[in-house]
Design an enzyme around this catalytic site. Sequence first.
Site, PDB file in Angstrom:
ATOM      1  CB  THR A  38      -0.899   0.020   1.245  1.00 50.95           C
ATOM      2  OG1 THR A  38      -0.083   0.045   2.418  1.00 50.95           O
ATOM      3  CG2 THR A  38      -1.807  -1.194   1.274  1.00 50.95           C
ATOM      4  CB  THR A 126      -1.034   0.134  18.739  1.00 47.15           C
ATOM      5  OG1 THR A 126      -0.910   1.495  19.146  1.00 47.15           O
ATOM      6  CG2 THR A 126      -2.517  -0.142  18.507  1.00 47.15           C
ATOM      7  CG  ASP A 127       0.578   3.248  22.821  1.00 47.68           C
ATOM      8  OD1 ASP A 127       0.097   3.363  21.685  1.00 47.68           O
ATOM      9  OD2 ASP A 127       1.399   4.064  23.293  1.00 47.68           O
ATOM     10  CD  GLU A 128      -2.851   5.245  18.405  1.00 46.92           C
ATOM     11  OE1 GLU A 128      -4.002   5.606  18.080  1.00 46.92           O
ATOM     12  OE2 GLU A 128      -1.845   5.460  17.722  1.00 46.92           O
ATOM     13  CE1 TYR A 152      -3.587   1.171  13.726  1.00 46.43           C
ATOM     14  CE2 TYR A 152      -3.383   2.795  15.485  1.00 46.43           C
ATOM     15  CZ  TYR A 152      -2.891   1.690  14.810  1.00 46.43           C
ATOM     16  OH  TYR A 152      -1.735   1.088  15.233  1.00 46.43           O
ATOM     17  CE  LYS A 156      -2.724  -3.326  15.254  1.00 48.07           C
ATOM     18  NZ  LYS A 156      -2.052  -4.305  14.354  1.00 48.07           N
TER      19      LYS A 156
END
Length: 337
Positions: A38, A126-128, A152, A156
């Site tokens: 991508t 991810t920490d998100e 996003y 995840k």
Amino acid sequence: MNEKILITGGCGFIGSNFIRSLLNHRQNISIINLDVLTYAGNIDNLRDVRKDKRYRFVRGDITNGLVVGRLLKKGVDAIVNFAAESHVDRSLYNPAVFLKTNILGTQCLLESAIKYKIPRFIQISTDEVYGSLGPKEPAFTENHPLQPSSPYSASKAAADLLVKAYETTFGYKAIIVRSSNNYGPYQFPEKVIPLFITNAFENKSLPLYGDGKNVRDWLYVEDNCAAIDLVLRKGQPGEIYNIGGQCEKMNLEITGTILNKLGKPESLIQYVKDRPGHDRRYALNISKIKRELGWQPKYKFEEGLRKTIQWYLENRDWWQRIKTGEYLKFCRRHYGK
């Protein structure tokens, strides 16, 4: 005997650094890099290793079970899944792409891993997924509930839950690693640090969201790669490991440091409207990986940022090609759409 590893998304920022790290530090290894290329999957990220006989690139989509199956049926010792759409801003305007790659892609890999009896699976998260912290709240542990704020991070978090569901339902124990904000060489210049470095080089404005006081925990990419390799070799199946830099800094502080190191004026800072759902603070508690695997970050932020700035200074052709759209034209010419 060579260990054979399938790395998905290996042409991206962290994936390409991880492949390079493995090839540099392990002799008896064979790597297959599956990447659909991508806009952020840059094959030039690995131009220095493409002739290494231990490395093979395959263009393909992780949502395509036939492609994944062809690679796994010949025997693979581990899968490390970096493949993801990862830019929060883009997820606000086109969430469907994120859901397809990040959720359905992970599901396809899990199904194939079970079918072909792949013994090790590392899911890069991810920490998100944890959501936002208040200014005085303690750092996230691996047991903190998932409270994602953007399409996003929701995609995840959903992938992480799939991994745990496949463990409960099918007994397949993958490992999840959740890393804090990475920075370093080969990062696509839409993320804050490479964007601000390259804009400052060109005396362009640095668009800073809101009041600039959002806090992130910063981790130099080489430290993250070392931690993931350690988890791959010694992590316990079914576990989750936080990987953080123990380096909380406001975006405004990061911006000022970049300008100072480049000798640029603060007048380049342009405050812009904050993005919707912008998390205020992230911070990871990394006591588990320290205690169980003996890992801790090696690079202080000052050293990591100095190395990062130097890399972008020395590789202007790489990021200018991307910022002008020339890389996408190259991919279409050589690999199709």
